[in-house]
Design a protein around this motif. Structure first.
Motif, PDB file in Angstrom:
ATOM      1  N   MET A   2      54.156 -12.437  39.149  1.00 30.86           N
ATOM      2  CA  MET A   2      55.140 -11.391  39.426  1.00 30.86           C
ATOM      3  C   MET A   2      56.570 -11.917  39.348  1.00 30.86           C
ATOM      4  O   MET A   2      57.482 -11.201  38.936  1.00 30.86           O
ATOM      5  N   GLY A   3      56.761 -13.159  39.725  1.00 38.04           N
ATOM      6  CA  GLY A   3      58.121 -13.705  39.760  1.00 38.04           C
ATOM      7  C   GLY A   3      58.532 -14.489  38.539  1.00 38.04           C
ATOM      8  O   GLY A   3      59.662 -14.987  38.466  1.00 38.04           O
ATOM      9  N   PHE A   4      57.646 -14.598  37.525  1.00 41.83           N
ATOM     10  CA  PHE A   4      57.917 -15.479  36.393  1.00 41.83           C
ATOM     11  C   PHE A   4      59.159 -15.048  35.609  1.00 41.83           C
ATOM     12  O   PHE A   4      59.990 -15.880  35.235  1.00 41.83           O
ATOM     13  N   ALA A   5      59.308 -13.754  35.357  1.00 41.00           N
ATOM     14  CA  ALA A   5      60.469 -13.282  34.595  1.00 41.00           C
ATOM     15  C   ALA A   5      61.764 -13.569  35.342  1.00 41.00           C
ATOM     16  O   ALA A   5      62.786 -13.911  34.726  1.00 41.00           O
ATOM     17  N   LEU A   6      61.729 -13.458  36.670  1.00 41.70           N
ATOM     18  CA  LEU A   6      62.916 -13.765  37.471  1.00 41.70           C
ATOM     19  C   LEU A   6      63.243 -15.254  37.398  1.00 41.70           C
ATOM     20  O   LEU A   6      64.409 -15.654  37.339  1.00 41.70           O
ATOM     21  N   LYS A   7      62.219 -16.084  37.397  1.00 38.98           N
ATOM     22  CA  LYS A   7      62.412 -17.534  37.287  1.00 38.98           C
ATOM     23  C   LYS A   7      63.077 -17.869  35.960  1.00 38.98           C
ATOM     24  O   LYS A   7      63.991 -18.711  35.903  1.00 38.98           O
ATOM     25  N   MET A   8      62.640 -17.227  34.891  1.00 42.23           N
ATOM     26  CA  MET A   8      63.225 -17.480  33.575  1.00 42.23           C
ATOM     27  C   MET A   8      64.683 -17.033  33.499  1.00 42.23           C
ATOM     28  O   MET A   8      65.454 -17.555  32.697  1.00 42.23           O
ATOM     29  N   ARG A   9      65.060 -16.087  34.345  1.00 39.50           N
ATOM     30  CA  ARG A   9      66.448 -15.612  34.379  1.00 39.50           C
ATOM     31  C   ARG A   9      67.313 -16.430  35.314  1.00 39.50           C
ATOM     32  O   ARG A   9      68.505 -16.146  35.478  1.00 39.50           O
ATOM     33  N   GLY A  10      66.719 -17.447  35.959  1.00 37.70           N
ATOM     34  CA  GLY A  10      67.492 -18.335  36.820  1.00 37.70           C
ATOM     35  C   GLY A  10      67.736 -17.792  38.211  1.00 37.70           C
ATOM     36  O   GLY A  10      68.637 -18.279  38.919  1.00 37.70           O
ATOM     37  N   ILE A  11      66.936 -16.803  38.642  1.00 30.84           N
ATOM     38  CA  ILE A  11      67.078 -16.268  40.001  1.00 30.84           C
ATOM     39  C   ILE A  11      66.624 -17.327  40.998  1.00 30.84           C
ATOM     40  O   ILE A  11      65.620 -18.012  40.795  1.00 30.84           O
ATOM     41  N   SER A  12      67.342 -17.452  42.090  1.00 31.98           N
ATOM     42  CA  SER A  12      67.013 -18.469  43.081  1.00 31.98           C
ATOM     43  C   SER A  12      65.634 -18.245  43.689  1.00 31.98           C
ATOM     44  O   SER A  12      65.134 -17.111  43.708  1.00 31.98           O
ATOM     45  N   THR A  13      65.040 -19.321  44.201  1.00 36.63           N
ATOM     46  CA  THR A  13      63.692 -19.235  44.767  1.00 36.63           C
ATOM     47  C   THR A  13      63.627 -18.242  45.914  1.00 36.63           C
ATOM     48  O   THR A  13      62.697 -17.436  46.017  1.00 36.63           O
ATOM     49  N   ALA A  14      64.627 -18.295  46.810  1.00 39.29           N
ATOM     50  CA  ALA A  14      64.642 -17.423  47.989  1.00 39.29           C
ATOM     51  C   ALA A  14      64.701 -15.951  47.583  1.00 39.29           C
ATOM     52  O   ALA A  14      63.941 -15.116  48.094  1.00 39.29           O
ATOM     53  N   GLU A  15      65.590 -15.635  46.636  1.00 35.72           N
ATOM     54  CA  GLU A  15      65.718 -14.243  46.203  1.00 35.72           C
ATOM     55  C   GLU A  15      64.468 -13.796  45.449  1.00 35.72           C
ATOM     56  O   GLU A  15      64.012 -12.665  45.601  1.00 35.72           O
ATOM     57  N   ARG A  16      63.931 -14.709  44.657  1.00 32.53           N
ATOM     58  CA  ARG A  16      62.732 -14.407  43.894  1.00 32.53           C
ATOM     59  C   ARG A  16      61.566 -14.097  44.826  1.00 32.53           C
ATOM     60  O   ARG A  16      60.835 -13.108  44.640  1.00 32.53           O
ATOM     61  N   GLU A  17      61.381 -14.905  45.846  1.00 38.58           N
ATOM     62  CA  GLU A  17      60.290 -14.701  46.787  1.00 38.58           C
ATOM     63  C   GLU A  17      60.446 -13.388  47.551  1.00 38.58           C
ATOM     64  O   GLU A  17      59.459 -12.713  47.844  1.00 38.58           O
ATOM     65  N   LYS A  18      61.692 -13.030  47.868  1.00 42.16           N
ATOM     66  CA  LYS A  18      61.932 -11.773  48.576  1.00 42.16           C
ATOM     67  C   LYS A  18      61.564 -10.578  47.701  1.00 42.16           C
ATOM     68  O   LYS A  18      60.897  -9.633  48.154  1.00 42.16           O
ATOM     69  N   LYS A  19      61.988 -10.605  46.433  1.00 39.08           N
ATOM     70  CA  LYS A  19      61.682  -9.502  45.536  1.00 39.08           C
ATOM     71  C   LYS A  19      60.169  -9.378  45.315  1.00 39.08           C
ATOM     72  O   LYS A  19      59.619  -8.277  45.279  1.00 39.08           O
ATOM     73  N   VAL A  20      59.491 -10.501  45.167  1.00 38.53           N
ATOM     74  CA  VAL A  20      58.042 -10.496  44.974  1.00 38.53           C
ATOM     75  C   VAL A  20      57.347  -9.955  46.215  1.00 38.53           C
ATOM     76  O   VAL A  20      56.410  -9.139  46.127  1.00 38.53           O
ATOM     77  N   ALA A  21      57.797 -10.385  47.388  1.00 39.43           N
ATOM     78  CA  ALA A  21      57.193  -9.916  48.642  1.00 39.43           C
ATOM     79  C   ALA A  21      57.375  -8.415  48.811  1.00 39.43           C
ATOM     80  O   ALA A  21      56.451  -7.704  49.240  1.00 39.43           O
ATOM     81  N   GLN A  36      45.971  -4.700  37.338  1.00 41.99           N
ATOM     82  CA  GLN A  36      46.939  -3.747  36.819  1.00 41.99           C
ATOM     83  C   GLN A  36      48.113  -3.583  37.776  1.00 41.99           C
ATOM     84  O   GLN A  36      49.263  -3.434  37.344  1.00 41.99           O
ATOM     85  N   ARG A  37      47.852  -3.663  39.083  1.00 41.10           N
ATOM     86  CA  ARG A  37      48.942  -3.576  40.054  1.00 41.10           C
ATOM     87  C   ARG A  37      49.840  -4.817  39.975  1.00 41.10           C
ATOM     88  O   ARG A  37      51.046  -4.718  40.185  1.00 41.10           O
ATOM     89  N   VAL A  38      49.252  -5.967  39.661  1.00 39.65           N
ATOM     90  CA  VAL A  38      50.071  -7.172  39.475  1.00 39.65           C
ATOM     91  C   VAL A  38      51.000  -6.981  38.271  1.00 39.65           C
ATOM     92  O   VAL A  38      52.189  -7.331  38.326  1.00 39.65           O
ATOM     93  N   ALA A  39      50.459  -6.427  37.192  1.00 41.20           N
ATOM     94  CA  ALA A  39      51.295  -6.155  36.016  1.00 41.20           C
ATOM     95  C   ALA A  39      52.409  -5.174  36.367  1.00 41.20           C
ATOM     96  O   ALA A  39      53.551  -5.322  35.903  1.00 41.20           O
ATOM     97  N   MET A  40      52.094  -4.184  37.199  1.00 41.45           N
ATOM     98  CA  MET A  40      53.126  -3.254  37.671  1.00 41.45           C
ATOM     99  C   MET A  40      54.169  -3.985  38.500  1.00 41.45           C
ATOM    100  O   MET A  40      55.372  -3.764  38.345  1.00 41.45           O
ATOM    101  N   GLY A  41      53.691  -4.882  39.383  1.00 42.98           N
ATOM    102  CA  GLY A  41      54.602  -5.632  40.243  1.00 42.98           C
ATOM    103  C   GLY A  41      55.550  -6.500  39.446  1.00 42.98           C
ATOM    104  O   GLY A  41      56.738  -6.630  39.787  1.00 42.98           O
ATOM    105  N   ARG A  42      55.046  -7.105  38.372  1.00 43.54           N
ATOM    106  CA  ARG A  42      55.890  -7.941  37.524  1.00 43.54           C
ATOM    107  C   ARG A  42      57.021  -7.114  36.918  1.00 43.54           C
ATOM    108  O   ARG A  42      58.143  -7.610  36.739  1.00 43.54           O
ATOM    109  N   ALA A  43      56.722  -5.844  36.600  1.00 46.11           N
ATOM    110  CA  ALA A  43      57.763  -4.965  36.074  1.00 46.11           C
ATOM    111  C   ALA A  43      58.737  -4.531  37.166  1.00 46.11           C
ATOM    112  O   ALA A  43      59.951  -4.485  36.950  1.00 46.11           O
ATOM    113  N   ILE A  44      58.212  -4.248  38.349  1.00 48.88           N
ATOM    114  CA  ILE A  44      59.044  -3.725  39.440  1.00 48.88           C
ATOM    115  C   ILE A  44      60.090  -4.740  39.897  1.00 48.88           C
ATOM    116  O   ILE A  44      61.249  -4.383  40.161  1.00 48.88           O
ATOM    117  N   VAL A  45      59.709  -6.011  40.015  1.00 47.78           N
ATOM    118  CA  VAL A  45      60.645  -7.007  40.544  1.00 47.78           C
ATOM    119  C   VAL A  45      61.876  -7.168  39.666  1.00 47.78           C
ATOM    120  O   VAL A  45      62.925  -7.607  40.140  1.00 47.78           O
TER     121      VAL A  45
END
Length: 370
Positions: free
Chosen positions: A98-117, A142-151
């Motif tokens: 879910m957080g991989f796309a955010l990681k590739m965009r350089g989003i910080s770990t803390a912010e990434r974890e919050k969005k994923v949560a 399928q919900r994980v794929a949705m979550g990856r889009a939502i974050v």
């Protein structure tokens, strides 16, 4: 604002002699859930991929938020795509996927974890964040794929038949969740499916396509009540609308030697048309089994027992009316009674009192009137 405009958008595949999408015009409002539906080869997935930048726009334009997308790379369109096959990384956990796309965009770990949560909470995936996809059910994946889009918090969600790989019960459950989630997020969504029941139950508006050409774009109820042509009439509704060709005598339709009850405006338009034959459309709920009197004789070919109702499929014994292909006619009638007839039994079908009848030009397929 993430309104979307298809302005005579066209796409043709190399070596093809026909357009996959032909002059598509659509105006999608900000926050709207729009479904593209049609049979295989209708151009619905191609239209979605044009929006996402995965297929080139050969002519015309597509705009998102007023910005022309012609020549814009997919990564610069601020769109999140949900695919039919989930496309999850098998070696990563749910949270990492879910957080991989955010990681590739350089989003910080803390912010990434919050969005994923936050997304996991929305999708009821909090207890699965440390699991790998192989340990999840189809609906959870399928919900994980949705979550990856939502974050990613995109302007637009693009969903390409995301429920096709799920079993029937899970498909109904998941489509309800997707529709409810979209209304909570209020993100403009374009959803592709071949299942017209999905289209009718999920979309604010539905675009029906055939051979790359838009047939009708309207609300589900308007498509059902006022199909623009015989194709839409036969495609929308389950079971489908009964369609057959019948003779016109003295300005009215005749079936089994008796005139069909028509609305006043339909009768007037039929007289004005001067047609000697017309395509008649009538929904299963507008037909009933009759004990006698007017109606058409038929033989029961199939009974669909659904508990609360029964659908009776019957072969008609009337050579004056034909199917759209020119053969014999089979009609479907809905009955509130269980086992209203037996297989092979001769029955009589008639229009319910005040039942709605749709009329279409037998050559063009276009509807007569509104």
């Amino acid at each position: 604002m993430a309104n979307i405009t298809y302005d005579r958008a066209c796409c043709v595949y190399p070596g093809a002699d026909k357009l996959a999408v032909d002059s598509l015009d659509l105006d999608i409002d900000d926050g709207e859930f729009v479904v593209l539906v049609g049979p295989s080869g209708s151009g619905k997935s191609t239209a979605l991929r044009m929006l996402a930048g995965l297929e080139e726009i050969d002519s015309g334009a597509i705009e998102i938020g007023g910005r022309n997308m012609v020549g814009v790379a997919p990564k610069d369109r601020d769109i999140a795509m949900v695919f039919q096959n989930y496309a999850l990384y098998p070696n990563k956990t749910v949270g990492e996927n879910m957080g991989f796309a955010l990681k590739m965009r350089g989003i910080s770990t803390a912010e990434r974890e919050k969005k994923v949560a936050d997304a996991a909470k929305l999708l009821d995936l909090t207890d699965y964040l440390d699991r790998k996809p192989a340990r999840l059910s189809g609906g959870q994946r399928q919900r994980v794929a949705m979550g990856r889009a939502i974050v990613r918090e995109p302007q637009v969600f693009c969903m390409d038949e995301p429920l096709s790989n799920l079993d029937a019960k899970l498909r109904v459950q998941t489509r309800t969740q997707i529709a409810a989630l979209q209304r909570r997020l209020n993100t403009t969504t374009v959803y592709v499916t071949h299942d017209q029941v999905e289209a009718m139950t999920m979309g604010d508006r539905v675009a029906v396509l055939k051979h790359g050409v838009l047939q009708q774009f309207s609300t589900p109820t308007d498509l059902y009540d006022h199909p623009r042509n015989a194709f839409v009439a036969g495609f929308i509704g389950s079971p489908a609308m009964n369609l057959f060709t019948a003779p016109v005598q003295d300005g009215t339709v005749h079936v089994a030697g008796s005139p069909v009850e028509l609305a006043q405006d339909s009768a007037a338009l039929l007289k004005q048309s001067g047609l000697s034959y017309v395509t008649v459309g009538i929904r299963p709920e507008q037909l009933e089994l009759a004990d006698g009197g007017d109606g058409v004789d038929a033989d029961v070919a199939l009974l669909e027992e659904l508990g609360s109702e029964t659908y009776v499929h019957a072969d008609v014994n009337d050579a004056a009316i034909t199917s759209l292909e020119g053969g014999s006619v089979s009609l479907v009638a809905r009955s509130a009674r269980r086992a209203p007839a037996k297989l092979g039994e001769g029955i009589r079908l008639r229009q319910v009192s005040g039942g709605i009848v749709h009329l279409f030009d037998p050559e063009s397929g276009e509807r007569l009137g509104r």
